[in-house]
Design an enzyme around this catalytic site. Structure first.
Site, PDB file in Angstrom:
ATOM      1  N   THR A   1      95.500  40.600 -68.796  1.00 34.34           N
ATOM      2  CA  THR A   1      95.068  39.275 -68.323  1.00 34.34           C
ATOM      3  C   THR A   1      94.620  38.431 -69.509  1.00 34.34           C
ATOM      4  OG1 THR A   1      92.808  40.005 -67.963  1.00 34.34           O
ATOM      5  CG2 THR A   1      94.325  40.230 -66.112  1.00 34.34           C
TER       6      THR A   1
ATOM      7  N   GLU B   1      97.979  39.615 -62.283  1.00 40.21           N
ATOM      8  CA  GLU B   1      97.999  40.691 -61.293  1.00 40.21           C
ATOM      9  C   GLU B   1      98.975  40.436 -60.148  1.00 40.21           C
ATOM     10  OE1 GLU B   1      95.411  39.088 -62.507  1.00 40.21           O
ATOM     11  OE2 GLU B   1      93.692  40.388 -62.910  1.00 40.21           O
TER      12      GLU B   1
ATOM     13  N   LYS C   1      76.249  26.846 -57.625  1.00 40.42           N
ATOM     14  CA  LYS C   1      75.438  27.005 -56.408  1.00 40.42           C
ATOM     15  C   LYS C   1      74.197  26.136 -56.526  1.00 40.42           C
ATOM     16  CE  LYS C   1      74.468  30.252 -52.873  1.00 40.42           C
ATOM     17  NZ  LYS C   1      74.769  31.585 -52.384  1.00 40.42           N
TER      18      LYS C   1
ATOM     19  N   TRP D   1      77.507  25.417 -52.186  1.00 37.12           N
ATOM     20  CA  TRP D   1      78.455  25.545 -53.277  1.00 37.12           C
ATOM     21  C   TRP D   1      79.029  24.192 -53.672  1.00 37.12           C
ATOM     22  CZ3 TRP D   1      78.321  29.920 -55.716  1.00 37.12           C
ATOM     23  CH2 TRP D   1      78.020  31.120 -55.030  1.00 37.12           C
TER      24      TRP D   1
END
Ligand SMILES: Nc1ncnc2c1ncn2[C@@H]1O[C@H](COP(=O)(O)OP(=O)(O)OP(=O)(O)O)[C@@H](O)[C@H]1O
Ligand SMILES: Nc1ncnc2c1ncn2[C@@H]1O[C@H](COP(=O)(O)OP(=O)(O)OP(=O)(O)O)[C@@H](O)[C@H]1O
Ligand SMILES: [Mg+2]
Ligand SMILES: [Mg+2]
Lengths: 547, 547
Positions: free
Chosen positions: A183, A327, A438, A443
């Site tokens: 990654t 992935e 947050k 959020w």
């Protein structure tokens, strides 16, 4: 009751055989490090991959061995891509934009025993060789361009010379490992994903199924996405399936070089991350014209700014906004519009293109809350996106800890992305789990704020990061790279954003940078920004700090 | 070394889930036996397939059970297509154009225990029921249209009513049998091919990959090819993958009905055998216009006459000449042109379209002589075509003899077709093994002669068959169905053909028929013609016969 059909393994070697026979006109055009523009057909690519495969075997490369590459997009890299897995070995692409430490870590972790490198990276490897595992090097060039080097290095073209150009590829189980990619390291240490022939073949077939109708017959495609990361979004495998020509840009990825290459080679579809399109778009504006045949862009890796999408679309270039990750092979969703959506007014179409599109066939999606409970697909509910399918990693290579964190009890893979999904299956990424802000228990989606902020005429690029706050837990800081001399101030930006956001979602402060720090795959590195602005004090805390 | 990717079975049930979510605009439009035109979305199709699956399970249908259909193209047939395999049972489509004896043979051979029938076939089944295996019948209609019948029959819509409309489909191994179809019986007794989920899924993906670029996004497709034979060339599986609309013609397959349906529903691509296109083309000529949106035809099952291809192409309709068979799922090759071929002059393009095109990805081809030796792919050498791949039958259901005759020592399937393959992979069928004419030790290709003969202005359809000959072994007889009153004579036809054929390849005699006998899939039945003209005496033998 079992069907009575033949069972042939899905093998990548079948792709080259098919393209070599079926598509005599398609070309691999490569802007090489040596400076020239090289052309070859799929049949030549196959013949050279066959030669390379014999050379590898002659050298003792055995099934399961990891063979690394450190190279730009070009025909030799493509040949390695096909030769290595076709004899059962594993092609491990190393991202040259990773830090030296990360590269050394990855090469050891993968257990590479042979490394193919472009001329560009010879000096780097000379410096690193004592820290790398003991291995041999192949410089991807011909004898005339072979450098003086302290590496134990062979010359690519010498390896191929004299080898037979045809073979019947070995039969392998379709679950055999074929590729290894780590990654980007955007959120931490790179983790290795081990692709199989089956996963790459099904990815190629699904990609052809969902993108083929927009690409048209035997398209001319420019992969700006690097072969050194996530298989250039699978193009080395999709292209021979659909008979595409690949126009390989080598290391020259600036707007002017890409414009010239697209124009000269009649590129129809170009694939890459948003930062690349920013460069190309600036070039288009300065020249006053787009490359003549360019009509399609695939963009992903990070969210595509709406203003940029609109810029291309106004030129008649169809922007397909896709989502994916190492992935997921990587294509997970893509934004090809339905016929009715194509007839919508410009504004509504552009709004749709902000989203990351519909799942690719074979990829299942669910969004879940912190407790793992599925959230409705109503376009509103947000949750972490989990995916499942043949093209999705079942875990990380030799990394039980990361695997355990990523895979849930039902075997789904947790992406770390926060998303909503509409009733008709349109995925909208709202944030990365680690990038969400947050504030007072609510959020704030950094992607939403960024998309709006980048539409401001004075903003070239921007990023929103969280700063700690004693009352609200976290509050957003807007980081801006201005377009020109003007630096839009906090009030200016708040009023610009206020038309679409609630006041508590607006950033508390604005700061400016000359250049955005980028990750190894060209994404804005929030890790770096958080580091850089760690000590920044928000306006409403300044009094307290002074107290 | 194994890859580290998820392994999800390739299951047909995934297709409906995908289409229901991704393609809200696509429609299944069905001209029903009841007389109306019915429309539903993929989501409704899925909901109804789910209801049917519960009804089937409630009724005791278990994995592996064969469930038969005797029905035209319509949404209920499509629902059965998806419901039956999705619970692990096998959908056995019976071709209603087979003879009664063949149907009875097939139903017993398959071991059907349940049969879904359109209203049209109730009278036939009433007559046959004592000869069929003991089973229950479902009439595919609603209560209002349920006929009085001596069959032990239920009503389709009653079965569905009240059943839940959503479910998670069971997991099955991807090699599970999903469908059963018998060959047309053109050359002998029908033989059963048992498809698997894997073979049908890979067929759908490969079809999308090779045809998608020509079809464009979410095309409106008319399957004239019947669901009752070879899965309507796989469209029930390819359509939900690419979000196509399916316009189902029911039993009305004459030119006028097809013209009207294409026009009303904006059909873009229509799939069927040459005899169907003969009907539609005549209708286009008589109305002076093509259906407005029709731009693409897929044709196969028997060779497409060049004159007909040219007729459509002159109207701007792209004719894709495909080859396939029950044993290949069926798409084996297809004739989509490469970009450079599209730029060729009309004549050269039409010549290319006479051939059967390039192999579909996943299907490998070889041509061999009588000794099994591979022949070169040079466009000249002829041989029996053998194929291999995941979509190719490994044998015939419960028929060890036919299996042994069909599969060679290396596991390839012998098609019984005689073909050549060019260096760039273009397949040209020259004949069927059983239709070839052997004259004085040389082969005469009946397809070549037929293609030329049908271009004669007075010839509507034609066929060439072999008659025994004491000196030459066999000599060709040309059977003509004239277009109008004019009956072109032997000298006329020989001089017409003589421009392209050697004199020993020209037919020895010409005979005329009012109608061509057709097989169950609409091909000219040479078996019947050979029977009919068994006693015909060729001119050069007449003297001897009189002697
Ligand atoms: N179209 C898109 N819009 C927004 N974000 C995207 C898009 N496409 C990809 N991404 C982001 O990129 C991620 C995948 O990137 P990649 O696999 O290259 O590594 P990374 O996640 O950046 O690095 P690491 O996993 O090592 O932290 C996704 O999880 C998502 O956060
Ligand atoms: N485009 C085409 N041109 C010429 N012939 C074709 C074409 N497509 C298919 N065919 C013929 O059709 C055959 C396959 O047909 P199908 O599977 O429907 O049964 P059949 O061969 O006609 O019947 P049976 O096998 O029972 O004798 C092929 O083997 C070939 O002979
Ligand atoms: Mg990641
Ligand atoms: Mg046959």
């Amino acid at each position: 009751m079992d069907g009575l059909m033949m069972h042939r393994p899905l093998l990548q070697s079948g792709l080259l055989d098919f393209a070599a026979e079926s598509f005599p006109e398609a070309r691999i055009v490569s802007r090489r490090v040596e400076g020239d523009l090289h052309r070859q057909s799929w049949a030549q690519t196959r013949a050279r991959a066959v030669q390379l495969s014999f050379a590898l075997e002659g050298w003792g490369v055995a099934p399961g061995d990891r063979v690394a590459t450190l190279a730009w997009n070009g025909h030799r890299h493509l040949e390695i891509y096909h030769a290595v897995p076709s004899i059962g070995a594993v092609c491990h692409t190393i991202n040259p934009r990773l830090s030296a430490d990360q590269m050394v870590f990855i090469a050891h972790h993968a257990g590479d025993r042979l490394l193919f490198t472009d001329l560009s990276f010879v000096p780097l490897l000379e410096k690193l060789q004592d820290r790398l595992p003991p291995m041999r090097y192949v410089v991807m060039t011909d004898a005339a361009h072979m450098p003086q080097t302290t590496l134990d290095a062979l010359c690519y073209e010498d390896l191929l010379a004299g080898q037979p150009t045809d073979r019947v590829w070995p039969d392998l189980p379709e679950t055999t490992a074929s590729g290894l990619c780590y990654t980007s390291g955007t959120t931490g240490d790179p983790k290795g994903v081990l692709y199989s022939h089956r996963s790459n073949m099904l990815h190629a077939l699904a990609t052809a199924a969902v993108l083929g109708p927009d690409l048209g017959p035997q398209p001319r495609i420019l992969p700006v996405v690097p072969l050194f990361h996530v298989n250039a979004w699978g193009l080395p495998f999709t292209a021979p399936l659909i008979g595409a020509s690949l126009i390989m840009p080598g290391p020259a990825l600036d707007g002017a070089s890409l414009w010239d290459l697209c124009q000269a080679e009649g590129v129809e579809s170009a694939w890459g991350v948003p930062t690349i399109w920013q460069g190309l778009f600036a070039e288009i504006q300065s020249r006053g014209a787009k490359p003549a045949n360019l009509r399609h862009i695939v963009v992903g890796g990070s969210a595509m700014p709406r203003s940029l999408t609109e810029g291309f679309e106004r030129l008649g270039i169809d922007v397909n906004h896709a989502w994916g990750m190492t992935e997921t092979s990587p294509l997970g969703s893509q934004g090809s519009l339905t016929p009715a959506q194509r007839d919508l007014p410009f504004d509504r179409r552009m709004a749709l293109k902000q989203a990351q599109g519909r799942r690719v066939f074979g990829v299942e999606m669910k969004i879940v809350d912190d407790a793992g409970t599925r959230q409705p697909h109503d376009g509103q509910a947000m949750g972490e996106l989990f995916v499942r399918g043949n093209t999705v990693a079942a875990g990380y290579h030799d990394n039980a800890g990361a695997t355990a964190r990523a895979i849930d009890a039902d075997g789904w893979f947790g992406t770390g992305d926060i998303a909503s999904i509409s009733a008709d299956g349109i995925l909208t990424l709202r944030d990365r789990a680690k990038d969400l802000i947050k504030s007072g228990g609510e959020w704030i989606s950094s992607i939403d704020v960024e998309n709006l902020a980048v539409a401001h005429p004075d903003v070239a690029q921007c990023a929103v990061i969280a700063l700690p706050h004693p009352k609200w837990d976290e509050r957003p800081l807007l980081v801006i790279k201005p377009k020109g001399a003007a630096r839009p101030g906090l009030e200016e930006m708040r009023s610009h954003l206020g038309a679409h956001l609630a006041s508590w979602q607006l950033p508390d402060d604005v700061v400016y940078v000359d250049e955005m720090p980028l990750t190894a795959t060209g994404k804005i590195s929030k890790l770096t920004l958080r580091e850089q602005f760690r000590d920044h004090v928000l306006p409403d805390l300044r009094g307290q700090a002074a107290d």
